[in-house]
Design a protein around this motif. Structure first.
Motif, PDB file in Angstrom:
ATOM      1  N   GLY A   1       1.795   5.805   0.310  1.00 25.67           N
ATOM      2  CA  GLY A   1       1.127   6.059  -0.965  1.00 25.67           C
ATOM      3  C   GLY A   1       1.257   4.930  -1.954  1.00 25.67           C
ATOM      4  N   GLY A   2       1.417   3.699  -1.457  1.00 29.36           N
ATOM      5  CA  GLY A   2       1.647   2.582  -2.352  1.00 29.36           C
ATOM      6  C   GLY A   2       0.576   2.385  -3.407  1.00 29.36           C
ATOM      7  N   TYR A   3      -0.671   2.682  -3.068  1.00 34.15           N
ATOM      8  CA  TYR A   3      -1.762   2.505  -4.027  1.00 34.15           C
ATOM      9  C   TYR A   3      -1.959   3.724  -4.931  1.00 34.15           C
ATOM     10  N   LEU A   4      -1.122   4.733  -4.740  1.00 40.37           N
ATOM     11  CA  LEU A   4      -1.248   5.972  -5.514  1.00 40.37           C
ATOM     12  C   LEU A   4      -0.053   6.208  -6.426  1.00 40.37           C
ATOM     13  N   ARG A   5       0.881   5.269  -6.460  1.00 37.30           N
ATOM     14  CA  ARG A   5       2.132   5.476  -7.200  1.00 37.30           C
ATOM     15  C   ARG A   5       2.221   4.484  -8.358  1.00 37.30           C
ATOM     16  N   PRO A   6       1.905   4.917  -9.560  1.00 38.05           N
ATOM     17  CA  PRO A   6       1.872   3.989 -10.694  1.00 38.05           C
ATOM     18  C   PRO A   6       3.215   3.363 -10.998  1.00 38.05           C
ATOM     19  N   GLU A   7       4.311   4.008 -10.588  1.00 39.58           N
ATOM     20  CA  GLU A   7       5.629   3.450 -10.911  1.00 39.58           C
ATOM     21  C   GLU A   7       5.897   2.127 -10.189  1.00 39.58           C
ATOM     22  N   LEU A   8       5.114   1.810  -9.167  1.00 40.85           N
ATOM     23  CA  LEU A   8       5.312   0.576  -8.422  1.00 40.85           C
ATOM     24  C   LEU A   8       4.571  -0.613  -9.037  1.00 40.85           C
ATOM     25  N   TRP A   9       3.665  -0.321  -9.969  1.00 41.25           N
ATOM     26  CA  TRP A   9       2.712  -1.343 -10.392  1.00 41.25           C
ATOM     27  C   TRP A   9       2.970  -1.818 -11.814  1.00 41.25           C
TER      28      TRP A   9
ATOM     29  N   ALA B   1      -6.106  -2.376 -12.647  1.00 41.62           N
ATOM     30  CA  ALA B   1      -7.012  -2.968 -11.662  1.00 41.62           C
ATOM     31  C   ALA B   1      -7.202  -2.049 -10.469  1.00 41.62           C
ATOM     32  N   VAL B   2      -6.140  -1.390 -10.024  1.00 42.73           N
ATOM     33  CA  VAL B   2      -6.243  -0.432  -8.923  1.00 42.73           C
ATOM     34  C   VAL B   2      -7.215   0.682  -9.277  1.00 42.73           C
ATOM     35  N   GLN B   3      -7.094   1.206 -10.487  1.00 41.52           N
ATOM     36  CA  GLN B   3      -7.959   2.309 -10.901  1.00 41.52           C
ATOM     37  C   GLN B   3      -9.402   1.855 -11.085  1.00 41.52           C
ATOM     38  N   ALA B   4      -9.576   0.709 -11.729  1.00 36.10           N
ATOM     39  CA  ALA B   4     -10.931   0.229 -12.000  1.00 36.10           C
ATOM     40  C   ALA B   4     -11.659  -0.160 -10.719  1.00 36.10           C
ATOM     41  N   GLY B   5     -10.936  -0.767  -9.779  1.00 38.41           N
ATOM     42  CA  GLY B   5     -11.562  -1.240  -8.556  1.00 38.41           C
ATOM     43  C   GLY B   5     -11.501  -0.276  -7.394  1.00 38.41           C
ATOM     44  N   GLY B   6     -10.798   0.858  -7.564  1.00 35.10           N
ATOM     45  CA  GLY B   6     -10.660   1.793  -6.456  1.00 35.10           C
ATOM     46  C   GLY B   6      -9.898   1.197  -5.281  1.00 35.10           C
TER      47      GLY B   6
ATOM     48  N   ALA C   1       0.983  -7.902  -4.405  1.00 34.73           N
ATOM     49  CA  ALA C   1       2.217  -8.515  -3.922  1.00 34.73           C
ATOM     50  C   ALA C   1       3.422  -8.005  -4.712  1.00 34.73           C
ATOM     51  N   ALA C   2       3.275  -7.922  -6.030  1.00 32.81           N
ATOM     52  CA  ALA C   2       4.384  -7.458  -6.865  1.00 32.81           C
ATOM     53  C   ALA C   2       4.680  -5.987  -6.614  1.00 32.81           C
ATOM     54  N   ALA C   3       3.641  -5.164  -6.389  1.00 35.47           N
ATOM     55  CA  ALA C   3       3.854  -3.746  -6.121  1.00 35.47           C
ATOM     56  C   ALA C   3       4.562  -3.547  -4.786  1.00 35.47           C
ATOM     57  N   PHE C   4       4.162  -4.310  -3.778  1.00 37.82           N
ATOM     58  CA  PHE C   4       4.852  -4.198  -2.494  1.00 37.82           C
ATOM     59  C   PHE C   4       6.319  -4.588  -2.643  1.00 37.82           C
ATOM     60  N   ALA C   5       6.591  -5.674  -3.360  1.00 34.13           N
ATOM     61  CA  ALA C   5       7.971  -6.097  -3.544  1.00 34.13           C
ATOM     62  C   ALA C   5       8.785  -5.010  -4.231  1.00 34.13           C
ATOM     63  N   GLU C   6       8.208  -4.351  -5.228  1.00 35.53           N
ATOM     64  CA  GLU C   6       8.904  -3.249  -5.914  1.00 35.53           C
ATOM     65  C   GLU C   6       9.183  -2.120  -4.931  1.00 35.53           C
ATOM     66  N   TRP C   7       8.198  -1.781  -4.137  1.00 34.15           N
ATOM     67  CA  TRP C   7       8.349  -0.716  -3.132  1.00 34.15           C
ATOM     68  C   TRP C   7       9.449  -1.069  -2.128  1.00 34.15           C
ATOM     69  N   ALA C   8       9.549  -2.351  -1.789  1.00 37.64           N
ATOM     70  CA  ALA C   8      10.527  -2.796  -0.797  1.00 37.64           C
ATOM     71  C   ALA C   8      11.916  -2.992  -1.394  1.00 37.64           C
ATOM     72  N   GLY C   9      12.089  -2.740  -2.693  1.00 33.87           N
ATOM     73  CA  GLY C   9      13.387  -2.935  -3.327  1.00 33.87           C
ATOM     74  C   GLY C   9      13.733  -4.398  -3.511  1.00 33.87           C
TER      75      GLY C   9
END
Length: 425
Positions: free
Chosen positions: A245-253, A260-265, A319-327
């Protein structure tokens, strides 16, 4: 293609070596465009991209306006109207055609653009053949800059046509695949962390070899102890981020990233096709009853996702959201440059440009190149982030550890990926 700054071997050879580099780089641009039809070379799929025909003409415009007109008495301009069409952003060289409208330039024809290149190449060869030592010393820095400039456009030619082809439901391949598409999936090697003790390090270019002005001056930077991944994040790892759910979790972004995720789907990298994507059915790869996974569209067309391959076409936000998700986090550009010489540091270049957490700012003491080239890099030092390394589309010999690529954080059409970093306790 030969390295663009090979040193001459004996007296009397510099002009020959420079001419050889010129021929090699210019020929490679035509080789890259050769698989494309005239229709392919005229298309502009978004304002940030340019048609292949424009790249062919603009790199020629550079040598004509910056070098030949100023250093060859009596030089005959091919067609002065082209200076307006193919200037990119050089305010000192006059007005120019609007960038978002480059795809409307059906004229001059591709044949005329090739004639333009031939005209300028003939004049350049004549200049290099007839230059004495003093004249060669004057023009060599401009020729070398022009060749590195053309290599930048060689990469852009590929990334721009890939974006254009991605907009076509047929998903045409730029080139034939090097290996069969169907193969057993393999996993990337386990990610290992490389330790760096921090302290004062020097970064930036120094020496006689070519570098762009934004790579210097070399200067000292104080780093805290950190660890950095020995390889890039893979497609398989990024697929896990999507599945979680990486693209659905605002806490990662970051805030702008989530907007940008919301505007661009956004739900995955732009050239990834989910198993239910209707375009797969056109290729016999999807639809009802089909069992399959992700596919990725690239220069070789539509291929099953290779889990071990570095993920590309990511924005900084992704890239930054993935890094946050990966700790973890993204490295700074100073950390990246300091670490790229460590034993075990792999995939430094030739795979993907790597987002860093560093703003594209001038180094201490930065001064733009003199003359017209002053507009080359410095004027863009705002609102952009630095990428390091080099991608699969970067011409051989063009990248180096100090190279500072830069794009706005939402850019997704480049071969841009990521390498993780983290603080050491």
């Amino acid at each position: 293609m030969h390295p663009p700054h090979a040193a001459p071997q004996r007296a009397g050879e510099p002009a020959c070596a420079l001419r050889g580099r010129y021929r090699s780089v210019r020929a490679h641009t035509l080789e890259l465009a050769a698989p494309l039809s005239p229709e392919d070379q005229c298309i502009q799929s978004m304002p940030d991209a340019s048609p292949a025909k424009w790249h062919l003409a603009h790199t020629t415009w550079f040598f004509e306006t910056v070098l030949l007109e100023r250093h060859v008495p009596g030089y005959r301009v091919f067609d002065r109207r082209l200076h307006y069409l193919f200037n990119s952003y050089y305010e000192a060289l006059g007005p120019r055609h609007p960038r978002p409208q480059r795809g409307l330039l059906t004229r001059p024809s591709l044949q005329e653009v090739h004639a333009y290149r031939a005209h300028v190449d003939a004049a350049m060869e004549s200049l290099l053949d007839g230059a004495d030592a003093a004249a060669l010393a004057r023009v060599e820095p401009i020729v070398t800059l022009g060749l590195h400039h053309e290599q930048q456009h060689q990469e852009l030619l590929l990334t721009d046509i890939l974006h254009a082809f991605s907009c076509n439901p047929l998903l045409p391949a730029y080139r034939a695949p090097a290996a069969p598409a169907l193969r057993l999936a393999v996993q990337a090697p386990a990610l290992n962390w490389l330790e760096h003790a921090g302290g004062q390090v020097e970064i930036g270019h120094a020496g006689a070899d070519f570098a762009f002005d934004n790579e210097g001056p070399r200067h000292a930077v104080l780093l805290q102890p950190f660890a950095i991944a020995d390889r890039l994040v893979s497609c398989g790892e990024y697929a896990q981020f999507i599945a979680d759910g990486g693209y659905l979790r605002p806490e990662l972004w970051l805030s702008d990233g989530w907007a940008a995720v919301q505007a661009g789907g956004w739900r995955h990298p732009p050239y990834w096709l989910a198993p239910d994507d209707p375009r797969l059915a056109m290729h016999g790869l999807g639809g009802a009853g089909h069992v399959g996974g992700w596919h990725v569209f690239g220069l070789e067309g539509l291929r099953p996702m290779a889990p071990e391959a570095p993920v590309t076409q990511l924005s900084f936000y992704e890239a930054a959201a993935f890094a946050e998700w990966a700790g973890a986090r993204l490295p700074t550009e100073a950390e990246w440059e300091a670490a790229c010489g460590l034993d075990g540091f792999t995939q430094a270049a030739g795979h993907a440009w790597q987002w860093t957490r560093s703003a594209y700012d001038p180094y201490p003491g930065f001064r733009p190149m003199p003359g017209i080239a002053a507009e080359y890099n410095g004027k863009f030092m705002v609102g952009q982030l630095v990428l390091r390394g080099g991608s699969l589309a970067t011409p051989p010999g063009h990248a180096r550890p100090t190279y500072r690529n830069f794009f706005p954080p939402a850019a997704r059409w480049q071969f841009s990926g990521l390498r993780l970093a983290k603080d050491r306790a």
